[in-house]
Design a protein around this motif. Structure first.
Motif, PDB file in Angstrom:
ATOM      1  N   ASP A 140       0.838  -1.200   0.000  1.00  0.00           N
ATOM      2  CA  ASP A 140       0.000   0.000   0.000  1.00  0.00           C
ATOM      3  C   ASP A 140       0.874   1.250   0.000  1.00  0.00           C
ATOM      4  O   ASP A 140       0.690   2.146   0.817  1.00  0.00           O
ATOM      5  N   ALA A 141       1.821   1.303  -0.921  1.00  0.00           N
ATOM      6  CA  ALA A 141       2.755   2.420  -0.983  1.00  0.00           C
ATOM      7  C   ALA A 141       2.041   3.677  -1.466  1.00  0.00           C
ATOM      8  O   ALA A 141       1.117   3.615  -2.276  1.00  0.00           O
ATOM      9  N   PRO A 142       2.454   4.857  -0.974  1.00  0.00           N
ATOM     10  CA  PRO A 142       1.895   6.111  -1.490  1.00  0.00           C
ATOM     11  C   PRO A 142       2.323   6.350  -2.929  1.00  0.00           C
ATOM     12  O   PRO A 142       3.209   5.664  -3.456  1.00  0.00           O
ATOM     13  N   ASP A 143       1.689   7.325  -3.567  1.00  0.00           N
ATOM     14  CA  ASP A 143       2.036   7.671  -4.951  1.00  0.00           C
ATOM     15  C   ASP A 143       3.240   8.600  -5.025  1.00  0.00           C
ATOM     16  O   ASP A 143       4.115   8.443  -5.875  1.00  0.00           O
ATOM     17  N   VAL A 144       3.256   9.597  -4.139  1.00  0.00           N
ATOM     18  CA  VAL A 144       4.308  10.613  -4.117  1.00  0.00           C
ATOM     19  C   VAL A 144       4.895  10.662  -2.710  1.00  0.00           C
ATOM     20  O   VAL A 144       4.146  10.662  -1.723  1.00  0.00           O
ATOM     21  N   VAL A 145       6.216  10.706  -2.631  1.00  0.00           N
ATOM     22  CA  VAL A 145       6.878  10.760  -1.327  1.00  0.00           C
ATOM     23  C   VAL A 145       8.009  11.774  -1.371  1.00  0.00           C
ATOM     24  O   VAL A 145       8.582  12.037  -2.436  1.00  0.00           O
ATOM     25  N   GLN A 146       8.300  12.337  -0.227  1.00  0.00           N
ATOM     26  CA  GLN A 146       9.545  13.063  -0.065  1.00  0.00           C
ATOM     27  C   GLN A 146      10.571  12.088   0.494  1.00  0.00           C
ATOM     28  O   GLN A 146      10.330  11.448   1.525  1.00  0.00           O
ATOM     29  N   ALA A 147      11.684  11.959  -0.194  1.00  0.00           N
ATOM     30  CA  ALA A 147      12.725  11.019   0.219  1.00  0.00           C
ATOM     31  C   ALA A 147      14.042  11.753   0.363  1.00  0.00           C
ATOM     32  O   ALA A 147      14.427  12.527  -0.515  1.00  0.00           O
ATOM     33  N   ASN A 148      14.712  11.523   1.467  1.00  0.00           N
ATOM     34  CA  ASN A 148      16.046  12.086   1.668  1.00  0.00           C
ATOM     35  C   ASN A 148      16.923  11.754   0.465  1.00  0.00           C
ATOM     36  O   ASN A 148      16.961  10.602   0.014  1.00  0.00           O
ATOM     37  N   ASN A 149      17.640  12.754  -0.051  1.00  0.00           N
ATOM     38  CA  ASN A 149      18.477  12.564  -1.236  1.00  0.00           C
ATOM     39  C   ASN A 149      19.554  11.507  -1.056  1.00  0.00           C
ATOM     40  O   ASN A 149      20.041  10.950  -2.027  1.00  0.00           O
ATOM     41  N   GLY A 150      19.970  11.238   0.185  1.00  0.00           N
ATOM     42  CA  GLY A 150      21.171  10.459   0.430  1.00  0.00           C
ATOM     43  C   GLY A 150      21.071   8.992   0.049  1.00  0.00           C
ATOM     44  O   GLY A 150      20.011   8.449  -0.244  1.00  0.00           O
ATOM     45  N   ARG A 151      22.227   8.344   0.073  1.00  0.00           N
ATOM     46  CA  ARG A 151      22.341   6.954  -0.357  1.00  0.00           C
ATOM     47  C   ARG A 151      21.483   6.006   0.475  1.00  0.00           C
ATOM     48  O   ARG A 151      20.940   5.026  -0.040  1.00  0.00           O
ATOM     49  N   ALA A 152      21.384   6.265   1.779  1.00  0.00           N
ATOM     50  CA  ALA A 152      20.638   5.358   2.642  1.00  0.00           C
ATOM     51  C   ALA A 152      19.159   5.368   2.332  1.00  0.00           C
ATOM     52  O   ALA A 152      18.456   4.396   2.639  1.00  0.00           O
ATOM     53  N   ASP A 153      18.675   6.431   1.723  1.00  0.00           N
ATOM     54  CA  ASP A 153      17.255   6.545   1.419  1.00  0.00           C
ATOM     55  C   ASP A 153      17.039   6.492  -0.087  1.00  0.00           C
ATOM     56  O   ASP A 153      16.732   5.447  -0.638  1.00  0.00           O
ATOM     57  N   MET A 154      17.177   7.633  -0.775  1.00  0.00           N
ATOM     58  CA  MET A 154      16.894   7.631  -2.205  1.00  0.00           C
ATOM     59  C   MET A 154      17.769   6.632  -2.952  1.00  0.00           C
ATOM     60  O   MET A 154      17.282   5.902  -3.838  1.00  0.00           O
ATOM     61  N   GLY A 155      19.037   6.568  -2.625  1.00  0.00           N
ATOM     62  CA  GLY A 155      19.920   5.625  -3.311  1.00  0.00           C
ATOM     63  C   GLY A 155      19.461   4.189  -3.151  1.00  0.00           C
ATOM     64  O   GLY A 155      19.463   3.405  -4.106  1.00  0.00           O
ATOM     65  N   ALA A 156      19.052   3.828  -1.935  1.00  0.00           N
ATOM     66  CA  ALA A 156      18.562   2.473  -1.691  1.00  0.00           C
ATOM     67  C   ALA A 156      17.240   2.219  -2.398  1.00  0.00           C
ATOM     68  O   ALA A 156      17.012   1.136  -2.939  1.00  0.00           O
ATOM     69  N   PHE A 157      16.365   3.224  -2.410  1.00  0.00           N
ATOM     70  CA  PHE A 157      15.077   3.053  -3.082  1.00  0.00           C
ATOM     71  C   PHE A 157      15.267   2.888  -4.587  1.00  0.00           C
ATOM     72  O   PHE A 157      14.551   2.110  -5.240  1.00  0.00           O
ATOM     73  N   VAL A 158      16.209   3.643  -5.164  1.00  0.00           N
ATOM     74  CA  VAL A 158      16.505   3.503  -6.588  1.00  0.00           C
ATOM     75  C   VAL A 158      17.021   2.103  -6.875  1.00  0.00           C
ATOM     76  O   VAL A 158      16.580   1.433  -7.823  1.00  0.00           O
ATOM     77  N   ALA A 159      17.966   1.633  -6.075  1.00  0.00           N
ATOM     78  CA  ALA A 159      18.544   0.299  -6.282  1.00  0.00           C
ATOM     79  C   ALA A 159      17.492  -0.782  -6.185  1.00  0.00           C
ATOM     80  O   ALA A 159      17.562  -1.804  -6.888  1.00  0.00           O
ATOM     81  N   ALA A 160      16.496  -0.585  -5.326  1.00  0.00           N
ATOM     82  CA  ALA A 160      15.434  -1.573  -5.149  1.00  0.00           C
ATOM     83  C   ALA A 160      14.323  -1.429  -6.171  1.00  0.00           C
ATOM     84  O   ALA A 160      13.354  -2.190  -6.149  1.00  0.00           O
ATOM     85  N   GLY A 161      14.425  -0.452  -7.086  1.00  0.00           N
ATOM     86  CA  GLY A 161      13.404  -0.253  -8.095  1.00  0.00           C
ATOM     87  C   GLY A 161      12.109   0.298  -7.543  1.00  0.00           C
ATOM     88  O   GLY A 161      11.035   0.115  -8.137  1.00  0.00           O
ATOM     89  N   GLU A 162      12.184   1.023  -6.417  1.00  0.00           N
ATOM     90  CA  GLU A 162      10.981   1.502  -5.747  1.00  0.00           C
ATOM     91  C   GLU A 162      10.588   2.928  -6.128  1.00  0.00           C
ATOM     92  O   GLU A 162       9.522   3.397  -5.725  1.00  0.00           O
ATOM     93  N   LEU A 163      11.452   3.627  -6.879  1.00  0.00           N
ATOM     94  CA  LEU A 163      11.137   4.966  -7.374  1.00  0.00           C
ATOM     95  C   LEU A 163      11.225   4.965  -8.896  1.00  0.00           C
ATOM     96  O   LEU A 163      12.071   4.268  -9.479  1.00  0.00           O
TER      97      LEU A 163
END
Length: 453
Positions: free
Chosen positions: A108-131
């Motif tokens: 039940d993920a939201p459509d739009v999120v604010q994500a910290n730019n850093g590797r632990a957040d946005m970087g990890a989400f990108v790697a996981a294909g979540e953004l």
């Protein structure tokens, strides 16, 4: 922070204990990284043709001026697109950081999120294909023209999440951020101290405030990230800018254990030992610290532009802001960049509506709303007319650093775990539990493990 903030936010916050296994699985460089979403999808910009849409938006714009601009922009967006309903979930920076990872991996993920730019957040989400990579909508809406390279680097990753500052855009920021020095002019006048114009004068002012029986600096560091901004401010004055940039973007060949970084850490330790901070810095939180400053309980506060609206509401004309005054002969340098960017999740079933929302809240009209609500637009900044007082100070500081000085990245960008590692190490530095050399050795170990992986 930012924040903030942010942020900056502004620094990475530890995820829930139950999410630690997930963090390891989707950290940049992990063999379990998901295949990136496609970047060649068709785009629909006729939002009315989409029919009824509900957009779930998670943000951390909870402070006065931050919340006001979101409420105004959300109302205007729904007026322009009456078929779209925004379901807003606004959380503090810390709460958002601890829940977002689980939400993005759930059903039940939201459509739009604010994500910290850093590797632990946005970087990890990108790697996981979540953004979703934003290139298809960037072409349609002209975001590559709206945002200069200096801004796009803070929201760009390669699709595997390994390289920060290059590749696809994965988010759009609204606000610019600069970490500087808030000061209480009435207290300086009472103590007979001039507003400092160089770093040497600033350190002399700290000593004079202490000698006058007042508290020089407000700091609340129970969350551990505020001290990164204090250390970064000192580091920006003592360490060459290219070294800081290499460290913050996690580039090979850089080192935290240089003489210049050791000097910066020693300076922070000296400030703590001299009693320049309020008592119990590691036992009170960030909100308590800026609120104490707003009550006149400290003369200076090192912090980001995201505090401005709340401080002005509390203090009126009796608060000012300046970029860190540089050492004699050096350009003005400060930590900063962008606020937390808004991103589209891969789970969204309405990505075109989500993209229209991102376009709307980062448009030229939106930048005017941000200005009116005491926020600092990340683009079209020079075209704005901020109100006199603190807002004008913040705009001038951002322009001075971004246009004529050196705007340097947040330090927690360096590795996926740097926010936690450095935050804990700086708590030890402030308390006197560890000397500067040991603190930097701890940080260096985290850094080396990442860049040499």
């Amino acid at each position: 922070m930012t924040s903030r903030p942010a942020r900056t936010r502004r620094a990475a916050v530890a995820a829930l204990v139950g999410a630690l296994g997930l963090l390891a699985a989707c950290t940049p460089g992990s063999e379990n990284a998901a295949a990136p979403p496609p970047t060649d999808r068709a785009v629909q910009t006729d939002i009315a043709s989409l029919g009824p849409v509900t957009l779930t938006v998670w943000d951390q714009e909870v402070r006065g001026g931050q919340n006001e601009q979101m409420e105004r922009l959300n109302a205007a967006f729904q007026q322009q697109y009456p078929n779209v309903t925004i379901k807003r979930d606004s959380r503090s920076f810390d709460d958002l950081a601890t829940t977002l990872r689980l939400a993005l991996s759930g059903n039940d993920a939201p459509d739009v999120v604010q994500a910290n730019n850093g590797r632990a957040d946005m970087g990890a989400f990108v790697a996981a294909g979540e953004l979703l990579p934003l290139e298809p909508w960037s072409r349609a809406y002209g975001w590559d023209q709206r945002y200069p390279d200096s801004v796009r680097q803070y929201v760009s990753y390669t699709p595997d999440g390994k390289v920060f500052g290059e590749g696809e855009m994965y988010g759009l920021p609204q606000v610019g951020e600069v970490v500087g020095i808030y000061y209480n002019p009435a207290e300086l006048q009472r103590l007979g101290i001039a507003v400092p114009t160089t770093w040497e004068e600033f350190e002399a002012a700290l000593a004079a405030v202490k000698a006058g029986g007042a508290t020089p600096l407000a700091l609340g560091n129970v969350e551990s990230w505020p001290a990164l901004h204090v250390f970064g401010t000192v580091q920006d004055q003592l360490v060459p800018a290219d070294q800081i940039t290499d460290l913050a973007f996690g580039r090979a060949g850089a080192s935290w254990t240089t003489p210049e970084n050791t000097q910066a850490a020693q300076r922070v330790a000296d400030w703590a030992r001299a009693g320049y901070f309020n008592e119990g810095v590691n036992g009170i939180d960030d909100n308590q610290a800026w609120q104490a400053f707003s009550r006149g309980e400290a003369v200076f506060l090192i912090g980001g532009s995201w505090y401005a609206a709340d401080l002005e509401a509390a203090m009126g004309q009796n608060v000012r802001f300046m970029p860190p005054p540089p050492p004699a002969g050096r350009p003005v340098s400060a930590t900063g960049g962008t606020g937390l960017p808004f991103a589209i999740t891969s789970a969204s079933d309405a990505p075109d509506a989500a993209a229209a929302y991102l376009d709307f809240i980062t448009s030229s009209d939106a930048m005017r709303v941000l200005t009116e609500t005491g926020n600092l637009p990340v683009v079209d900044t020079a075209a704005q007319t901020p109100p006199a007082g603190l807002s004008q100070d913040v705009f001038a500081a951002f322009a001075a650093v971004a246009d004529d000085g050196q705007l340097l990245p947040y330090l927690d960008y360096a590795t996926p775990t740097m926010g936690d590692t450095m935050g804990a190490a700086l708590q030890d530095l402030l308390s006197g539990a560890q000397p500067p050399e040991a603190v930097l050795s701890t940080v260096e170990a985290d850094y080396a493990a990442f860049v040499n992986r």
